[in-house]
Write an enzyme that holds these catalytic residues in place. Structure first.
Site, mmCIF file in Angstrom:
data_model
loop_
_atom_site.group_PDB
_atom_site.id
_atom_site.type_symbol
_atom_site.label_atom_id
_atom_site.label_comp_id
_atom_site.label_asym_id
_atom_site.label_seq_id
_atom_site.Cartn_x
_atom_site.Cartn_y
_atom_site.Cartn_z
ATOM 1 N N LYS A 87 0.861 -1.198 0.000
ATOM 2 C CA LYS A 87 0.000 0.000 0.000
ATOM 3 C C LYS A 87 0.880 1.224 0.000
ATOM 4 O O LYS A 87 1.947 1.233 0.634
ATOM 5 C CB LYS A 87 -0.871 -0.058 1.263
ATOM 6 C CG LYS A 87 -1.939 1.003 1.376
ATOM 7 C CD LYS A 87 -2.852 0.683 2.566
ATOM 8 C CE LYS A 87 -3.694 1.908 2.936
ATOM 9 N NZ LYS A 87 -4.472 1.701 4.153
ATOM 10 N N LYS B 280 -2.223 -1.303 -3.495
ATOM 11 C CA LYS B 280 -3.317 -0.449 -3.031
ATOM 12 C C LYS B 280 -2.839 0.977 -2.852
ATOM 13 O O LYS B 280 -2.083 1.262 -1.923
ATOM 14 C CB LYS B 280 -3.863 -0.984 -1.705
ATOM 15 C CG LYS B 280 -4.923 -0.089 -1.088
ATOM 16 C CD LYS B 280 -5.597 -0.754 0.108
ATOM 17 C CE LYS B 280 -6.513 0.224 0.835
ATOM 18 N NZ LYS B 280 -7.241 -0.395 1.943
#
EC number: 4.1.2.4
Lengths: 275, 749
Positions: free
Chosen positions: A175, A211
């Site tokens: 992420k 992400k």
């Protein structure tokens, strides 16, 4: 989520060999925003795809059961029914990929989703989000409790102390940041991360997900993110199993764009249900 | 509402996630063509010119083949009319204060900004190039060029004092040019006060649009004139009285050569192929497309190259597959091409990339420098020292490190070898259109009777003319650091002003020139790598030696008929010149600041290589030294042909050079000047030629030097005031004695 992968032995020499040509990355980041415009019905379809990749998030200090319930309902019905019908997508099970909340709200989320009859996973941020400066014992306990309450995905904040001293961990997804920093998901950072994911895949055959989170607010942005994934990694990554967008207000903008595509008009704020 | 159709498509696209077209409308381009009734003429003196009885050529969409408009084919009268218009507006334009010209260019930039959609749509439609390339790169760069040159015009009075605009400039463009190439050339020309006539190949509407935008701006209609006509009108343009310079832009193939070190071959090829797989070919006016098409001719060229490469054993990788009748040619990667195959020597057509491996950086340099092309190159390495070493060693005009294709108006762009020797952009680009103040305008002189095949061919026989009177001059050709006998084994007499025989000098010929050039090449690497201080020291030592030899030199000059006082002054000035150039030797480079880049761009000045100089008859010693000194100071090695009537002072200087200078640094060949000039001009391995002789000789030199496109400097038969500082030791000499290289160093980690 895809099956939990085996991972590999940690080989620090892979990290030390990494070189990033920053000016070139910056140029590529600039290009990517202009090079792949997606229009008309392609845009509508891509936006729906983006919706299915959203981790609908609420991480506010004043979260309570009521706004969680509203969020979960929106996660199950992200786009107004008639708009989906006009695109013939009303029976394709369009929901967001997951709902992302603080550990204390996992219970509420699970309950709300069950009441809505929705089986999308509940993701919880954990490990002392967002700074991760708590004891290891409490961080592990947080994860255990969240999972006990029904969370099936955990957004772990890595311990930056360990990173800065070269002690790395593995994961299923990477992420861009917690989303609570001053600078979050930017394209240059994303390009470097995506290249790393690609190299890892070429070396080991394992697919790691990506992400971006924080600052993704407009539908146009979500299209650029999708095309970035498509350009760098390919079509297999353009799915909720390998790509999530951590966002909250993005959904509203996407819905507005779809409204415009279907009706030819710009919606007022009150035309669309809030989340 | 067409919902049901789009609805079913949306379903499908949701699964496939294909891109879909993002078409840009070309309505505005067609509307503009309609204002001319789809029949374009020329644009001269602020108006459309549509002379009658001209044939016309259709302008077609290179992808669909659709006829967009028809364009006139000019004839000589049209060219003459355009040149006349440019000449008429020259007086007004060049005498304007720089600030006014700057304002005009800025207004033109703003007009382009206001109509950029029309410009990029028209260019993309007509050339087939991807609209995002034209829109995101070319059009903004065109505006930046105008802005940059407006600034240069503004400061011209102070910064370029001592230089004046040349006059009317002719520009000949090749059939495959983008309109940006035209902008690179007209912006500096207009900024310094020249007016321009552009000859474009027919079926090029974009330059006509630009001319119209410029012409409608107001007070200076005739400064930019565009004629569309065949390439055969090029000589007509060049021969027009008043045209001071013709700039020619040849066809540029768009392909690339990629040299990859063996150790990273597999990784690089893999990533390259992966990326190629993502490139999208399509209609130029589709915003989501990376590459358009460039027409059937370009496509066939690419196809031929690929077939030939395959037949020579190469591997060909093409991303995606196109049917053979499609106008698009997919991006192609060619590898494993044997180094000796003809394809390796040929220019790579667009959109091909030819990849070859190398083992060491030294090998890469040899391979890269082993082609006649000298335009631009990029070096990709994480090791700064290695990257810089390669960058300095590459014989090209522009080097990018860890980047490619970056352009900025402030950075000069040009080349060497067969990529030509002229520059655009930056300060170098301005000097292309300037000449030292007070230089007379050039009258075109073309001797139709000059027989290029016969000029200087025959070696006249020279016979003994009696005994030498007075001290014998040093005898022989000064080649490779010592006096050698001429290959022809004969000599020519040198008479003094009274007609009596002063001495014999060697009769040099083709073989001697060849030997001299070889010796110069051998000495070149050593001399180039000398530090500026070492070069300065050598020039100063030579100056001191000449001073010691003063009585000798004075007496030689006196015998030639020069007055004692003048002769002494000549020797003194020669010594002074050597010292002055020695002092001016510094590694001339400077760092430029570029708009969108972080990091320096270095403008390096490099030696040309071997410089051949044919010295004038006037000022036999001073001119010899005045030409030799800047050439040496800038790191070149030299082959000189001294004054014909009085070569002996030069030979005296050679005696000093024999002891002081490394062998081969300076070579002096005496003999029949026309014959030696011929040998030098036709020699393919001389990097530049300066000729100070007859008008006919000048013409021959310019014609013959086109063989390897070496830069030439000729005097067209006009004597030069070598004793005057401006003409004998001015900045022009320094400019011509070296070439520029732009080195881009993007920064960031």
């Amino acid at each position: 989520m895809s099956a939990h992968q085996q991972g590999t032995e940690l080989d620090l020499s892979w990290i030390s060999k990494i070189q990033v040509n920053k000016p070139a990355v910056l140029r590529r980041a600039e290009q990517i925003q202009a090079r792949r415009p997606v229009k008309k019905e392609w845009q509508a379809a891509w936006l729906l795809k983006a919706v299915t990749c959203i981790d609908l998030t609420t991480l506010s200090g004043d979260d309570t059961a009521s706004n969680i319930q509203r969020l979960c309902y929106k996660a199950k019905y992200p786009i107004r029914e008639d708009l989906l019908k006009a695109l013939n997508m009303h029976d394709k099970g369009i929901t967001t990929a997951a709902v992302c909340v603080y550990p204390a709200r996992v219970c509420d989320a699970v309950r709300a989703l069950k009441a809505a009859g929705c089986d999308i996973p509940v993701a919880s941020v954990a490990t002392g989000f967002p700074a991760a400066q708590t004891h290891l014992k409490t961080r592990l306990e947080e994860i255990r409790l969240a999972v006990e309450d029904g969370a099936t995905e955990i957004d772990v904040v890595i311990n930056r102390t360990l990173v800065l001293t070269g002690q790395w961990k593995g994961s299923d997804f990477i992420k861009t940041s917690t989303g609570k920093e001053t600078v979050n998901a930017t394209f240059p950072v994303a390009i470097v991360m995506l290249r790393a994911i690609r190299d890892f895949f070429w070396k080991t055959g394992n697919k790691v997900g990506f992400k971006p989170a924080g600052g993704i607010r407009s539908a146009k942005d979500s299209l650029v993110w999708l095309s970035l994934i498509k350009e760098e990694l390919g079509d297999e990554w353009m799915k909720p199993e390998l790509f999530r967008i951590g966002a909250s207000t993005l959904l509203a903008d996407i819905e507005r764009q779809i409204y415009h595509h279907v009706t030819g008009r710009y919606a007022a704020y009150h035309d669309l249900p809030m989340s | 509402m067409a919902a049901t159709r789009t609805a079913s498509r949306a379903c499908e696209i949701f699964t496939t996630l294909e891109y879909g077209p993002a078409p840009e409308s070309h309505a505005c381009a067609l509307a503009w063509l309609d204002t001319q009734d789809r029949h374009l003429g020329h644009y001269v003196n602020g108006q459309w010119l549509k002379p009658e009885h001209r044939s016309s050529v259709p302008c077609q969409d290179p992808i669909t083949g659709e006829n967009l408009a028809s364009c006139l084919q000019a004839q000589s009268e049209d060219v003459a009319a355009a040149v006349e218009a440019a000449r008429a507006s020259l007086e007004n334009w060049s005498t304007q204060p720089g600030a006014i010209r700057a304002q005009h260019l800025t207004r033109l930039a703003k007009v382009i900004q206001k109509h950029q959609r029309l410009l990029w749509t028209l260019e993309s439609l007509v050339t087939g190039r991807a609209v995002r390339e034209v829109r995101d790169r070319d059009v903004p760069l065109a505006q930046q060029l105008l802005q940059y040159h407006a600034v240069q015009a503004h400061t011209q009075e102070e910064a370029l004092a001592g230089w004046e605009p040349m006059g009317v400039i002719g520009l000949i463009l090749s059939p495959t040019f983008p309109f940006l190439d035209m902008m690179w050339r007209i912006c500096p020309a207009l900024a310094v006060g020249c007016t321009v006539v552009v000859l474009v190949p027919p079926a090029s509407p974009t330059p006509l649009l630009l001319a119209q935008l410029a012409g409608e701006l107001g007070p200076f209609p005739g400064i930019l004139n565009v004629i569309s006509g065949p390439a055969s009108l090029g000589p007509v343009l060049a021969a027009q009285p008043g045209v001071q310079k013709v700039a020619f832009c040849g066809a540029i193939e768009g392909g690339l050569r990629l040299l990859i070190q063996e150790a990273v071959w597999d990784e690089t090829m893999r990533r390259l192929q992966e990326r190629m797989g993502r490139l999208r070919c399509g209609h130029g006016l589709d915003g989501a497309v990376d590459m358009g098409a460039r027409g059937a001719a370009a496509r066939d060229l690419a196809q031929r190259y690929v077939s030939e490469a395959q037949s020579q054993g190469a591997q060909v990788f093409q991303a995606g597959s196109e049917p053979s009748d499609s106008p698009f040619f997919p991006p192609t990667l060619v590898s494993d091409l044997p180094p000796a195959s003809p394809c390796t020597q040929a220019e790579v057509p667009w959109p091909l990339v030819v990849a070859s491996p190398f083992r060491t950086a030294k090998e890469a340099l040899a391979v890269a420098n082993g082609t006649p092309r000298g335009g631009s190159a990029s070096v990709w390495s994480e090791r700064l020292g290695q990257a810089l070493e390669l960058a300095y060693g590459l014989q090209v005009g522009t080097v990018w490190i860890n980047a490619h294709g970056l352009r900025d108006p402030a950075v000069p762009m040009g080349g060497c070898k067969e990529s030509g020797s002229s520059w655009h952009g930056g300060q170098d680009g301005l000097y292309e259109y300037l000449r030292p103040s007070g230089t007379p305008a050039w009258i075109p002189y073309l001797s139709k009777t000059l027989n290029y095949d016969a000029f200087g061919l025959a070696l006249p026989s020279t016979l003994p003319a009696g005994p030498e009177t007075g001290p014998a001059p040093p005898y022989g050709l000064f080649v490779g650091g010592r006096f050698q006998a001429p290959g022809a084994r004969s000599s020519r007499p040198i008479r003094d002003s009274q007609g009596s025989l002063q001495g014999y000098v060697a009769e040099g010929g083709a073989k001697d020139i060849r030997g001299a050039v070889e010796a110069a090449h051998q000495a070149a690497p050593g001399w180039m790598s000398q530090s500026p201080a070492a070069r300065a020291a050598l020039l100063w030592a030579l100056a001191a030696a000449l001073q010691r030899r003063e009585p000798n030199l004075v007496s030689r000059l006196e015998r030639h008929g020069v007055e004692l006082k003048v002769a002494k002054a000549e020797v003194e000035l020669s010594v002074k010149r050597l010292r002055a150039w020695g002092a001016r030797v510094q590694a001339q480079g400077c760092a430029l600041q570029v708009a969108e880049l972080r990091g320096p761009v270095l403008r390096l000045r490099e030696p040309l290589g071997v410089l051949a100089i044919v010295c004038p008859d006037e000022w036999p010693l001073l001119a010899f030294v005045s030409l030799l000194a800047p050439a040496l100071a800038h790191g070149n090695t030299v082959v000189l042909v001294p004054s014909g009537a009085c070569p002996i002072p030069a030979l005296e200087v050679c005696q000093e050079m024999a002891t002081l200078l490394p062998a081969g640094l300076v070579n002096v060949v005496t003999g029949d000047r026309d014959h030696l000039t011929r040998c030098l001009a036709l020699h393919q391995d001389i990097q530049a030629l300066w000729y100070f002789g007859s008008a006919q000789g000048s013409q021959f030199v310019e014609w013959a030097s086109a063989g390897n496109l070496k830069p030439v400097w000729v005097n067209r038969g006009c004597p030069r005031a070598w004793d005057q500082e401006a003409e004998g030791a001015g900045p022009e000499l320094g400019r011509r004695a070296a070439r520029t290289k732009a080195l881009w160093l993007p920064m960031g980690d």
